[in-house]
Design a protein around this motif. Structure first.
Motif, short mmCIF file in Angstrom:
data_model
loop_
_atom_site.label_atom_id
_atom_site.label_comp_id
_atom_site.label_asym_id
_atom_site.label_seq_id
_atom_site.Cartn_x
_atom_site.Cartn_y
_atom_site.Cartn_z
N ARG A 116 -9.20 1.87 -35.41
CA ARG A 116 -9.56 3.19 -34.41
C ARG A 116 -9.78 2.65 -32.55
N PHE A 117 -9.83 1.24 -32.46
CA PHE A 117 -10.10 0.64 -31.27
C PHE A 117 -8.57 0.26 -30.34
N THR A 119 -6.15 1.89 -31.62
CA THR A 119 -5.04 3.05 -31.96
C THR A 119 -5.73 4.27 -30.31
N ALA A 120 -6.61 3.76 -29.75
CA ALA A 120 -7.79 3.81 -28.68
C ALA A 120 -6.37 3.29 -27.49
N HIS A 124 -4.42 5.03 -24.61
CA HIS A 124 -4.37 4.78 -23.36
C HIS A 124 -3.51 4.17 -22.66
N ARG A 129 -3.98 9.10 -22.85
CA ARG A 129 -5.35 10.03 -23.52
C ARG A 129 -6.03 8.81 -22.37
N ASP A 130 -7.37 9.38 -21.43
CA ASP A 130 -7.79 8.33 -20.97
C ASP A 130 -8.95 7.33 -22.22
N TYR A 131 -8.84 6.52 -22.10
CA TYR A 131 -9.53 5.71 -23.34
C TYR A 131 -10.41 4.60 -22.81
N TYR A 133 -12.94 3.90 -20.95
CA TYR A 133 -14.19 4.18 -20.96
C TYR A 133 -14.80 3.54 -22.56
N VAL A 134 -13.96 3.23 -23.93
CA VAL A 134 -13.81 3.63 -24.77
C VAL A 134 -13.75 1.33 -25.00
#
Length: 158
Positions: A116-117, A119-120, A124, A129-131, A133-134
């Motif tokens: 998941r990380f 992929t984020a 990004h 998408r704005d990730y 923050y992740v």
């Protein structure tokens, strides 16, 4: 936006005074007619009531707002220029790229699921998408996990 300040408060040993978190102060500010507050008019008048040290440092105002009464230092960069905005955006991209690379494969998957990380990070970087923050949160967690020598059992934390 205050997270970085409080995150490092033990290192810089400064605790900011935050009047906008005080209810009585906010009530007083809301009593001032809106027209007097536009374009930093109230702010500039208010600053004149503080000790001289407060008004001895120049600041940059928004375009079209009341300017600072002090001249700007010759070497300063105007923060509202397109060039400065582009430089800050580039700096942000570099910071996120560095943060994305800091999360090691050994990082506890119970805290941050690797697929998941990744992929984020991919979404990004692709601008889907704005990730940010992740990525920033993962880098912060990685920093503490690495400082613990990987000895933190995340399952036992409250």
């Amino acid at each position: 936006h205050m997270f970085p300040v409080f995150e490092e408060i033990d290192r810089h040993r400064l605790e900011p005074q935050l009047p906008f978190f005080d209810g009585a102060f906010l009530e007083a500010v809301f009593r001032v007619p809106t027209e007097l507050c536009l374009y930093h008019r109230f702010y500039n008048k208010w600053l004149s009531q503080f000790p001289e040290a407060v008004s001895s440092v120049p600041w940059q105002s928004y375009p079209g707002h009341e300017p600072c009464p002090l001249p700007a230092p010759a070497e300063s960069t105007y923060q509202w220029s397109a060039a400065f905005g582009a430089a800050m955006a580039q700096r942000g991209r570099m910071k996120l790229a560095l943060a994305a690379g800091t999360v090691s494969r050994e990082f506890p998957s119970a805290l941050l699921e690797p697929l998941r990380f990744r992929t984020a990070v991919w979404a990004h970087r692709a601008g889907l998408r704005d990730y940010g923050y992740v990525i920033a949160t993962a880098a912060c967690l990685q920093k503490y996990w690495a400082a613990s020598g990987g000895e933190v059992d995340w399952r036992t934390l409250p």
